[in-house]
Design a protein around this motif. Structure first.
Motif, PDB file in Angstrom:
ATOM      1  N   ASP A  88       0.811  -1.218   0.000  1.00 21.89           N
ATOM      2  CA  ASP A  88       0.000   0.000   0.000  1.00 21.89           C
ATOM      3  C   ASP A  88       0.846   1.270   0.000  1.00 21.89           C
ATOM      4  OD1 ASP A  88      -2.364   1.495   0.099  1.00 21.89           O
ATOM      5  OD2 ASP A  88      -2.294   1.607   2.284  1.00 21.89           O
ATOM      6  N   HIS A  89       0.436   2.228  -0.832  1.00 27.17           N
ATOM      7  CA  HIS A  89       1.031   3.568  -0.873  1.00 27.17           C
ATOM      8  C   HIS A  89      -0.029   4.572  -1.259  1.00 27.17           C
ATOM      9  CE1 HIS A  89       5.152   2.655  -0.037  1.00 27.17           C
ATOM     10  NE2 HIS A  89       4.995   1.561  -0.743  1.00 27.17           N
ATOM     11  N   ARG A 128      -3.533   4.245  -3.488  1.00 24.67           N
ATOM     12  CA  ARG A 128      -4.548   3.850  -2.507  1.00 24.67           C
ATOM     13  C   ARG A 128      -5.946   3.918  -3.126  1.00 24.67           C
ATOM     14  NH1 ARG A 128      -2.816   6.285   2.362  1.00 24.67           N
ATOM     15  NH2 ARG A 128      -1.417   4.497   2.362  1.00 24.67           N
ATOM     16  N   ILE A 157      -1.704  -6.045  -1.109  1.00 17.39           N
ATOM     17  CA  ILE A 157      -3.060  -5.766  -1.571  1.00 17.39           C
ATOM     18  C   ILE A 157      -3.208  -6.455  -2.913  1.00 17.39           C
ATOM     19  CG2 ILE A 157      -4.608  -3.958  -2.429  1.00 17.39           C
ATOM     20  CD1 ILE A 157      -3.135  -2.058  -0.457  1.00 17.39           C
TER      21      ILE A 157
END
Length: 176
Positions: A46-47, A51, A167
């Motif tokens: 995740d970033h 997102r 993710i």
């Protein structure tokens, strides 16, 4: 902050972000021309810049100046629209080494290092950034065979990545 500190910070940002995490080596025998084209994001850490996006893909193509244009695209269900970022990539080091530096923000480059690759057909890859906070599993298709997926997860764990934080990106939109 004194000017010298600002210049030092800028210098570190410009040079330090394209490095490799300790103990990681990019693939050899890399052929950038075979890597060009469209890749689907299967999984990522995740970033903020990705997102909430699904159906994420990256398109790589040669430019007249010898660089590679990078077009990252993903769908934001919250906004009900596609988001796109256009950047530029340049090889780092030896041409046969799977390392690039990529910029979406002017002179600021980040590392893009291919650490696992389907060397025969260039159908899948495992990519890391400048630290163990950046990891992507990419494929030429919207899905990966389960055995390849497990192979890439095992490799990521060997390299010290927390794969429980991945993710898994949905790739269902027909307009992707």
């Amino acid at each position: 902050m004194p000017v010298l500190r600002i210049l030092l910070l800028c210098s570190l940002l410009l040079t330090g972000c394209s490095g490799l995490p300790t103990g990681i080596t990019p693939v050899g025998n890399f052929q950038l021309e075979r890597y060009l084209g469209k890749w689907y994001e299967i999984a990522r850490l995740d970033h903020s810049f990705e997102r909430g996006l699904s159906d994420v893909s990256a398109q790589y193509r040669w430019q007249a100046d010898g660089s590679v244009e990078v077009i990252n695209r993903g769908y934001s269900a919250e906004q009900g629209a596609w988001r796109e970022a256009v950047g530029k990539a340049l090889p780092i080091g030896e041409a046969t080494q799977g390392s690039l530096k990529v910029s979406f923000f002017g002179p600021f480059y980040g590392g893009y290092h291919v650490v696992a690759l389907d060397e025969r057909d260039y159908r899948w890859s495992l990519v890391v950034g400048p630290s163990r906070e950046y990891l992507w599993i990419l494929s030429r298709e919207r899905t990966l065979p389960p055995d390849v997926r497990q192979q890439l997860l095992a490799r990521a764990r060997e390299l010290g990545f927390d794969t429980s934080r991945l993710i898994w990106v949905g790739q269902q939109r027909s307009d992707a």
